[in-house]
Design a protein around this motif. Structure first.
Motif, short mmCIF file in Angstrom:
data_model
loop_
_atom_site.label_atom_id
_atom_site.label_comp_id
_atom_site.label_asym_id
_atom_site.label_seq_id
_atom_site.Cartn_x
_atom_site.Cartn_y
_atom_site.Cartn_z
N SER A 1 0.96 -1.22 0.16
CA SER A 1 -0.02 0.02 -0.06
C SER A 1 0.80 1.36 0.05
CB SER A 1 -0.94 0.09 1.23
OG SER A 1 -1.82 -1.04 1.10
N ASN A 2 1.99 0.99 -0.33
CA ASN A 2 3.00 2.38 -0.44
C ASN A 2 3.32 2.92 -1.77
OD1 ASN A 2 3.14 2.02 2.12
ND2 ASN A 2 5.41 1.71 2.28
N TYR A 3 3.18 1.89 -2.73
CA TYR A 3 3.39 2.52 -4.21
C TYR A 3 2.89 1.05 -5.20
CZ TYR A 3 7.68 -0.33 -3.22
OH TYR A 3 8.62 -1.27 -2.55
N TYR A 4 2.92 1.49 -6.59
CA TYR A 4 2.56 0.46 -7.60
C TYR A 4 4.06 -0.10 -8.34
CZ TYR A 4 -1.91 2.84 -7.05
OH TYR A 4 -3.17 3.27 -6.44
N ASP A 5 4.57 -1.26 -7.93
CA ASP A 5 5.72 -1.72 -8.51
C ASP A 5 5.83 -2.16 -9.90
OD1 ASP A 5 6.70 -4.72 -6.63
OD2 ASP A 5 4.57 -4.08 -7.62
N TYR A 6 4.52 -2.77 -10.29
CA TYR A 6 4.36 -3.27 -11.80
C TYR A 6 3.17 -2.72 -12.25
CZ TYR A 6 8.65 -6.01 -10.95
OH TYR A 6 9.96 -6.57 -10.68
N TRP A 7 3.18 -2.55 -13.52
CA TRP A 7 1.94 -1.84 -14.45
C TRP A 7 1.91 -2.70 -15.59
CZ3 TRP A 7 -0.39 3.17 -13.42
CH2 TRP A 7 0.24 4.01 -12.28
N GLY A 8 0.82 -2.92 -16.13
CA GLY A 8 0.47 -3.60 -17.41
C GLY A 8 0.59 -2.63 -18.44
N GLN A 9 0.51 -2.87 -19.50
CA GLN A 9 0.62 -2.07 -20.86
C GLN A 9 -0.60 -1.16 -21.25
OE1 GLN A 9 -0.18 -5.05 -21.36
NE2 GLN A 9 -1.87 -4.88 -22.91
N GLY A 10 -1.63 -1.42 -20.41
CA GLY A 10 -3.05 -0.60 -20.62
C GLY A 10 -3.83 -1.35 -21.74
N THR A 11 -5.29 -0.85 -21.67
CA THR A 11 -6.24 -1.38 -22.66
C THR A 11 -7.13 -0.05 -22.73
OG1 THR A 11 -7.90 -2.85 -23.31
CG2 THR A 11 -7.74 -2.34 -21.01
N LEU A 12 -7.20 0.41 -24.09
CA LEU A 12 -8.16 1.62 -24.35
C LEU A 12 -9.57 1.21 -24.42
CD1 LEU A 12 -8.10 4.54 -25.18
CD2 LEU A 12 -7.98 3.86 -27.47
N VAL A 13 -10.25 2.02 -23.40
CA VAL A 13 -11.67 2.05 -23.61
C VAL A 13 -12.34 3.33 -23.99
CG1 VAL A 13 -14.05 2.05 -22.07
CG2 VAL A 13 -11.88 0.26 -21.55
N THR A 14 -13.03 3.31 -25.15
CA THR A 14 -13.63 4.46 -25.73
C THR A 14 -15.08 4.30 -25.52
OG1 THR A 14 -11.70 4.71 -27.43
CG2 THR A 14 -13.78 5.91 -27.64
N VAL A 15 -15.63 5.06 -24.88
CA VAL A 15 -17.11 5.62 -24.96
C VAL A 15 -17.48 6.62 -25.66
CG1 VAL A 15 -19.11 5.75 -23.23
CG2 VAL A 15 -16.94 4.91 -22.43
N SER A 16 -18.22 5.99 -26.75
CA SER A 16 -18.83 7.02 -27.78
C SER A 16 -19.77 6.48 -28.65
CB SER A 16 -17.81 7.44 -28.66
OG SER A 16 -18.12 8.08 -29.70
N SER A 17 -20.93 7.43 -28.99
CA SER A 17 -21.97 6.84 -29.95
C SER A 17 -21.53 6.92 -31.59
CB SER A 17 -23.03 7.79 -29.62
OG SER A 17 -22.91 9.15 -29.77
#
Lengths: 118, 107
Positions: A102-118
Motif C-alpha cells: 500500500s506504499n506504491y505500485y511496482d508493476y504496471w500492465g501496458q494498458g487497454t483503451l476503452v472508448t465510450v462514444s456513440s
C-alpha cells in the motif's frame, strides 16, 4: 519475470457495459493487492479501484462508485474490472498495477483503451 | 490530499540537472510518496518510493528527497532516454492521488 497483460478494451456506447481483464504471471498473485488506474487521452493518472490480496476488501474512486466492480480470480491469476453505465468521461487507457504494501505500485500492465462514444 | 507538481513542463539539454517539485496540500508520511516516469504510449514506470528509495534497476542519476508537504525528484545529468513525463503519487490517504505531471522536453 512479473507480467501484467490487460485485455478487453474497445468502443462502447454511452450507457453500455464492458469488462476489462488483467492476466498476471511471474509472481504469487494471492500475495498482492491489485489496482486499476486510468488515463484519459492526453491527461494524467487517476486511481480507479483496489482489491485486497485476499479479495476481502474492495474500494473505488467516487467517480466510478456504484458503476464499476473490481474482482479477482485467483485460480486464473486474473484481475477484472466490470464497467457499467459507461459515460464519455470514462474514455481512457485502463492500467492494472500491483500494490506493494500500500506504499506504491511496482508493476504496471501496458494498458487497454476503452472508448465510450456513440 | 492534492499534489501539485511544478513546473508543469520544462525544456532541458542533455547533461543538465533537472529538479521537479511535488507539493502536498497537507503533510504526508515520506513512506507514502512515490515517483513514476511515463514515456509516450507506455505505462508508468516506478522510479522512487518512500520519497528517496531508488527502485531496483533505476539509474542512480535519479534521486528523491523531501518530507512533510514538499518533495523533489532530481535527475543529475539528463540523458536522451529521460525525456518523458514524471508523476508523483501519495498513498497516505486511501486510494491515493497523483500529481498532474511534469513533462520534460528537449531544449
Amino acid at each position: 519475470q512479473v507480467q501484467l497483460v490487460e485485455s478487453g478494451g474497445g468502443v462502447v456506447q454511452p450507457g453500455g457495459s464492458l469488462r476489462v481483464s488483467c492476466a498476471t504471471s511471474g509472481f504469487t498473485f494471492t500475495n498482492f493487492g491489485m489496482h486499476w488506474v486510468r488515463q484519459a487521452p492526453g491527461k494524467g493518472l487517476e486511481w480507479v479501484a483496489v482489491i485486497w490480496y485476499d479479495g476481502s476488501k474492495k474500494f473505488y474512486a467516487d467517480s466510478v462508485k456504484g458503476r464499476f466492480t473490481i474482482s479477482r480470480d485467483d485460480s486464473k491469476k486474473t484481475l477484472s474490472l466490470q464497467m457499467n453505465s459507461l459515460r464519455a468521461e470514462d474514455t481512457a487507457i485502463y492500467y492494472c498495477a500491483r500494490d506493494q504494501r500500500s506504499n506504491y505500485y511496482d508493476y504496471w500492465g501496458q494498458g487497454t483503451l476503452v472508448t465510450v462514444s456513440s | 490530499i492534492q499534489l501539485t507538481q511544478s513546473p508543469s513542463s520544462l525544456s532541458a539539454s542533455v547533461g543538465d540537472r533537472v529538479t521537479i517539485t511535488c507539493r502536498a496540500s497537507q503533510g504526508i508520511s515520506s513512506s507514502y510518496l512515490a515517483w513514476y516516469q511515463q514515456k509516450p504510449g507506455k505505462a508508468p514506470n516506478l522510479l522512487i518510493y518512500a520519497a528517496s528509495t531508488l527502485q531496483s534497476g533505476v539509474p542512480s542519476r535519479f534521486s528523491g528527497s523531501g518530507s512533510g508537504t514538499d518533495f523533489t525528484l532530481t535527475i543529475s545529468g539528463l540523458q536522451p532516454e529521460d525525456f518523458a513525463t514524471y508523476y508523483c503519487q501519495q498513498l497516505n490517504t486511501f486510494g491515493g492521488t497523483f500529481g498532474q505531471g511534469t513533462k520534460v522536453e528537449i531544449k
